[in-house]
Design an enzyme around this catalytic site. Structure first.
Site, mmCIF file in Angstrom:
data_model
loop_
_atom_site.group_PDB
_atom_site.id
_atom_site.type_symbol
_atom_site.label_atom_id
_atom_site.label_comp_id
_atom_site.label_asym_id
_atom_site.label_seq_id
_atom_site.Cartn_x
_atom_site.Cartn_y
_atom_site.Cartn_z
ATOM 1 N N LEU A 65 0.729 -1.010 0.024
ATOM 2 C CA LEU A 65 0.079 0.209 0.106
ATOM 3 C C LEU A 65 0.946 1.223 0.061
ATOM 4 C CD1 LEU A 65 -2.667 -1.045 2.596
ATOM 5 C CD2 LEU A 65 -2.874 -1.034 0.240
ATOM 6 N N ASP A 66 0.274 2.261 -0.681
ATOM 7 C CA ASP A 66 1.206 3.310 -0.613
ATOM 8 C C ASP A 66 1.314 4.132 0.906
ATOM 9 O OD1 ASP A 66 1.415 3.721 -3.278
ATOM 10 O OD2 ASP A 66 -0.553 5.071 -3.473
ATOM 11 N N MET A 67 2.219 4.681 1.090
ATOM 12 C CA MET A 67 2.690 5.200 2.625
ATOM 13 C C MET A 67 1.449 5.986 2.922
ATOM 14 S SD MET A 67 5.514 7.745 4.095
ATOM 15 C CE MET A 67 4.856 9.002 3.144
ATOM 16 N N THR A 69 -1.547 5.628 2.253
ATOM 17 C CA THR A 69 -2.936 4.637 2.300
ATOM 18 C C THR A 69 -2.779 4.058 3.483
ATOM 19 O OG1 THR A 69 -2.914 4.649 -0.146
ATOM 20 C CG2 THR A 69 -4.209 3.001 0.983
ATOM 21 N N ARG A 167 -5.797 6.790 -7.160
ATOM 22 C CA ARG A 167 -5.561 7.972 -6.938
ATOM 23 C C ARG A 167 -5.357 8.814 -8.209
ATOM 24 N NH1 ARG A 167 -0.293 7.945 -3.104
ATOM 25 N NH2 ARG A 167 -0.407 10.198 -3.241
#
Length: 221
Positions: A65-67, A69, A167
């Site tokens: 996961l993106d930081m 998120t 996003r």
């Protein structure tokens, strides 16, 4: 996602919450602001993966996961599970849902099917590119709309797994995710002081035991 060398990393320090565990897998809820895997510099090493390794020394990362998120993040406890889970993701037999707050009034159900590619001059930013981009598809369903804040709560289901896919796709249709420092034109207007994107649901047939697994997380916004 590469981090700028000047980025000041201040990850949350609360203990990780385990939402599912068996002999082969462990699933946590990653808080927003914590890297999934270590960054290149020593000061960027604190991550969900290293924290999981403290309890499960043989654990392997299965997806990221993106930081910014938060939400459900799964790890394999051993090599055989890692291989099996990797094949499961490649076959796209995993259902992943996210909850997001997006700017503006988004209505009904629909999909975004536009190809994505890294914007190399502005990494880690991704962009739509119809000629060179890789296929990317996201389903969405509007849940409710806050008139006062001009924000829609939306259920997002990625069919593909491109970097920053949700996003970029939301920005592409004119509804960027609130608090998104890369793709929202006014991220600081968010009342949450974070990006409003949470991995809320994971469902699959266990690749080793064959049982059906359904994991639901707690959406923090």
């Amino acid at each position: 996602m590469p981090l700028d060398d000047n980025f000041v990393y201040m990850p949350p320090q609360e203990p990780l919450v385990i939402v599912y565990e068996d002999d082969d897998l462990v699933v946590i809820e990653k808080p927003a602001g914590l890297l999934s895997v270590p960054g290149r510099l020593p000061e960027h090493h604190d991550s969900a993966y290293l924290r999981v390794l403290e309890k499960y020394p043989s654990a392997k990362i299965t997806h990221r996961l993106d930081m910014a998120t938060s939400g459900i993040l799964m790890f394999a406890k051993h090599r055989n599970a890692e291989v099996a889970v990797s094949k499961m993701f490649q076959a796209r037999t995993v259902t992943k849902n996210y909850i997001a707050l997006v700017q503006g009034k988004l209505e009904g159900v629909g999909e975004v099917d536009v190809p994505l590619i890294t914007d190399w001059e502005n990494r880690p930013r991704q962009m739509v590119h119809y000629e060179l981009g890789k296929p990317a598809r996201t389903l969405y369903r509007a849940l409710d709309y806050d008139t006062a804040l001009d924000i829609t709560r939306v259920l997002l289901t990625p069919i593909t797994g491109r970097s920053h896919q949700l996003r970029v796709h939301m920005m592409h249709i004119g509804h960027p995710i609130t608090g998104d420092k890369i793709y929202h034109p006014e991220p600081k207007k968010s009342l949450l002081n974070r990006m409003a994107l949470h991995a809320s649901y994971l469902a699959f047939q266990h690749p080793l035991s064959g049982i059906n697994v359904e994991i639901k997380g707690n959406v923090p916004f």
